[in-house]
Structures are given as C-alpha cells and as structure tokens.
Design a protein around this motif. Structure first.
Motif, PDB file in Angstrom:
ATOM      1  N   GLN A  46     -15.808   7.319  45.240  1.00 53.63           N
ATOM      2  CA  GLN A  46     -16.913   6.820  44.417  1.00 53.63           C
ATOM      3  C   GLN A  46     -18.095   7.782  44.446  1.00 53.63           C
ATOM      4  O   GLN A  46     -18.773   7.992  43.428  1.00 53.63           O
ATOM      5  CB  GLN A  46     -17.337   5.437  44.892  1.00 53.63           C
ATOM      6  CG  GLN A  46     -18.303   4.739  43.959  1.00 53.63           C
ATOM      7  CD  GLN A  46     -18.476   3.273  44.301  1.00 53.63           C
ATOM      8  OE1 GLN A  46     -18.145   2.832  45.405  1.00 53.63           O
ATOM      9  NE2 GLN A  46     -18.968   2.495  43.362  1.00 53.63           N
ATOM     10  N   ALA A  47     -18.344   8.407  45.601  1.00 56.18           N
ATOM     11  CA  ALA A  47     -19.461   9.351  45.711  1.00 56.18           C
ATOM     12  C   ALA A  47     -19.216  10.579  44.842  1.00 56.18           C
ATOM     13  O   ALA A  47     -20.116  11.048  44.134  1.00 56.18           O
ATOM     14  CB  ALA A  47     -19.659   9.765  47.159  1.00 56.18           C
ATOM     15  N   VAL A  48     -18.003  11.104  44.882  1.00 49.86           N
ATOM     16  CA  VAL A  48     -17.670  12.270  44.058  1.00 49.86           C
ATOM     17  C   VAL A  48     -17.726  11.898  42.583  1.00 49.86           C
ATOM     18  O   VAL A  48     -18.286  12.626  41.755  1.00 49.86           O
ATOM     19  CB  VAL A  48     -16.285  12.824  44.431  1.00 49.86           C
ATOM     20  CG1 VAL A  48     -15.859  13.930  43.455  1.00 49.86           C
ATOM     21  CG2 VAL A  48     -16.291  13.363  45.859  1.00 49.86           C
ATOM     22  N   ALA A  49     -17.161  10.742  42.238  1.00 50.87           N
ATOM     23  CA  ALA A  49     -17.164  10.301  40.838  1.00 50.87           C
ATOM     24  C   ALA A  49     -18.578  10.090  40.320  1.00 50.87           C
ATOM     25  O   ALA A  49     -18.909  10.461  39.181  1.00 50.87           O
ATOM     26  CB  ALA A  49     -16.351   9.014  40.700  1.00 50.87           C
ATOM     27  N   ALA A  50     -19.450   9.505  41.138  1.00 49.00           N
ATOM     28  CA  ALA A  50     -20.831   9.264  40.716  1.00 49.00           C
ATOM     29  C   ALA A  50     -21.566  10.572  40.489  1.00 49.00           C
ATOM     30  O   ALA A  50     -22.343  10.707  39.528  1.00 49.00           O
ATOM     31  CB  ALA A  50     -21.552   8.424  41.762  1.00 49.00           C
ATOM     32  N   ALA A  51     -21.326  11.553  41.363  1.00 49.66           N
ATOM     33  CA  ALA A  51     -21.971  12.855  41.189  1.00 49.66           C
ATOM     34  C   ALA A  51     -21.490  13.531  39.908  1.00 49.66           C
ATOM     35  O   ALA A  51     -22.280  14.126  39.172  1.00 49.66           O
ATOM     36  CB  ALA A  51     -21.684  13.742  42.401  1.00 49.66           C
ATOM     37  N   LEU A  52     -20.209  13.424  39.618  1.00 49.85           N
ATOM     38  CA  LEU A  52     -19.666  14.015  38.385  1.00 49.85           C
ATOM     39  C   LEU A  52     -20.234  13.308  37.156  1.00 49.85           C
ATOM     40  O   LEU A  52     -20.592  13.956  36.164  1.00 49.85           O
ATOM     41  CB  LEU A  52     -18.140  13.924  38.388  1.00 49.85           C
ATOM     42  CG  LEU A  52     -17.413  14.788  39.416  1.00 49.85           C
ATOM     43  CD1 LEU A  52     -15.917  14.510  39.377  1.00 49.85           C
ATOM     44  CD2 LEU A  52     -17.684  16.266  39.186  1.00 49.85           C
ATOM     45  N   ALA A  53     -20.295  11.984  37.204  1.00 49.34           N
ATOM     46  CA  ALA A  53     -20.839  11.229  36.069  1.00 49.34           C
ATOM     47  C   ALA A  53     -22.283  11.623  35.804  1.00 49.34           C
ATOM     48  O   ALA A  53     -22.706  11.769  34.644  1.00 49.34           O
ATOM     49  CB  ALA A  53     -20.723   9.735  36.332  1.00 49.34           C
TER      50      ALA A  53
END
Length: 259
Positions: A46-53
């Motif tokens: 979720q942390a990686v996905a949020a940063a990408l978003a």
C-alpha cells in the motif's frame, strides 16, 4: 487520489483524464515472526502504491488484504487464498475498472506467493484489451544489497528479518515489537526454493534471518529506491496507454452503415 475516500464522480473524472491509471495494492495476511504484524505485506504494498499514485496523479484503489500464502499456513493467523482465487479477484477488478473507463491497471504485488496467479490475471486482462501490469518491487533487491548488514538466511529471501523489519519501522513503527525480535537461521532442505513446502517445519518462530539490525532509515531507503525503479518500469506502459487514448480521440468517425 484515494478512490476509497472519493465520490464516484471524482473517480470517473480521474479515469477520463490523461492515462486514467488505477493502482491496486495486492497484499497478504501472513505471519512475520513474533514481532511484526500479519499485515506487513499489505502495508508495504500500500505504501509503494500510494507513492506511485501520488507521483503519477493516478487513482489509488483499496488494498487486497489477502493472498496466496499457503507456505505460511502452518502459523496461526495466516489466512491464505487459493491461486485461482487470487487470479479471479484481479481479473474481476480489472474488468470492472475497464467497464468504468479506467485507462489501465497497475498491480503492486506485496507477496511472493501472489506472483504466478497475478501474472496469469495480468495476461488474461491484456488479452481482453485492458492494459495491465504487475510490479514485483523492481529495484528492491538492489536497494537491499546496499543497506543490509545481517546475513541473509537464503539467497533472495527476506522474511521477518532485517529488511521487512526496517520497512515496518519506517511505515508502522507502533506495530513493531522489537523486544520480541529473535534471530533465526534455519537449516533448509536441499530442495528449498524449488518445491512447495510449509515453512513452519523448519522455522518455529517464522523468522528467516536477523531482525535486530533493522532501522527505519534502511526501510526508507529501500522504499524510495523501489518507487523510483517502479516509475522507470512504468514509463513505456503509460506511454502505450497515452498513445492509444490519443489515437482513439483523433480517429475519424465512421458512419454505422458504412460498407
């Protein structure tokens, strides 16, 4: 934009502009020793996905909190889905996103057991015409080699030890119980890594390595390198979506009765 906290009209507008990407963190509910939470894989994805978003102005989807974690099923609290179920969830969500007007789907995979079923789902969605890509933390292995100070329990293995503990110290420090952290270097069977097997048979604690060298700074460095490498991987994927969308918007209209 966080889809879970947004009205549908805002999500529709986000899907309609630019690349219209949706980003899905796909995690697991899996043991990570006596000192880390069951949600470690989901929290990281979720942390990686949020940063990408955030960096891509994409839509962040709610995480999938369960995955194919059969190899850890011998530890109470681990809740595993079948490979077929993981594939079906990803395909169903991809088809729903396509019907909603999203430009494409990026799946951020947080657990090794999800790799094959998510690859199958990705291939199915691509075959149906919906752009999809699954990221297995590109750049993370190189970043780990830069910061790791403890010995790995096995080549390529990072489970409930220095690496994952560092990630959790950065992302969810209140959920890390360092007073319970134990070092464990089990004797692996000769076919480890080549055959499916239950891990509790040779690691009673669920730890594979030494978590006591972990620091939040190491976790931060690993996460930053993973996000940077992920963005590089996504360049051509996003470019393809933009070309397709721009081409469709400039295609001449053909009358329905054209022969």
């Amino acid at each position: 934009m966080d889809a879970y906290l947004s009205p549908w009209t805002d999500v529709a507008a986000a899907f309609a502009r630019s690349h219209g990407l949706a980003i899905l963190p796909f995690g697991a509910c899996e043991q990570h020793g006596p000192h880390l939470p069951l949600g470690t894989d989901t929290i990281t994805a979720q942390a990686v996905a949020a940063a990408l978003a955030d960096r891509l102005d994409a839509t962040l989807l709610p995480p999938i909190n369960y995955g194919d974690t059969w190899n850890n099923a011998g530890y109470p609290g681990t809740l595993s889905l079948s490979s077929a179920t993981v594939t079906a969830i990803a395909v169903d969500l991809g088809e729903a996103l396509a019907a909603s007007g999203a430009g494409g789907l990026v799946i951020v995979n947080g657990d090794w057991g999800n790799r094959n079923p998510l690859y199958t789902a990705t291939r199915s969605l691509i075959a149906s015409g919906f752009p999809t890509i699954t990221l297995d933390y590109p750049g993370m292995d190189a970043a780990i080699s830069e910061v790791r100070t403890s010995r790995a329990a096995a080549p390529g293995l990072a489970h409930a030890e220095e690496v994952e503990t560092s990630l959790m110290l950065e992302l969810a420090p209140d959920a890390v119980l360092m007073e319970r952290a134990v070092s464990c270097y089990p004797e692996f069977p000769s076919d480890f890594g080549t055959a499916p097997m239950q891990l509790h048979r040779f690691s009673p604690s669920g730890v594979f390595g030494d978590p006591t060298d972990a620091t939040a700074g190491k976790g931060r460095a690993i996460l930053e390198a993973t996000v940077t490498a992920s963005l590089a991987v996504l360049e051509d994927f996003i470019g393809g979506i933009l070309r397709e969308r721009n081409g469709a918007s400039h295609r001449p209209h053909e009358p329905e009765n054209a022969g």
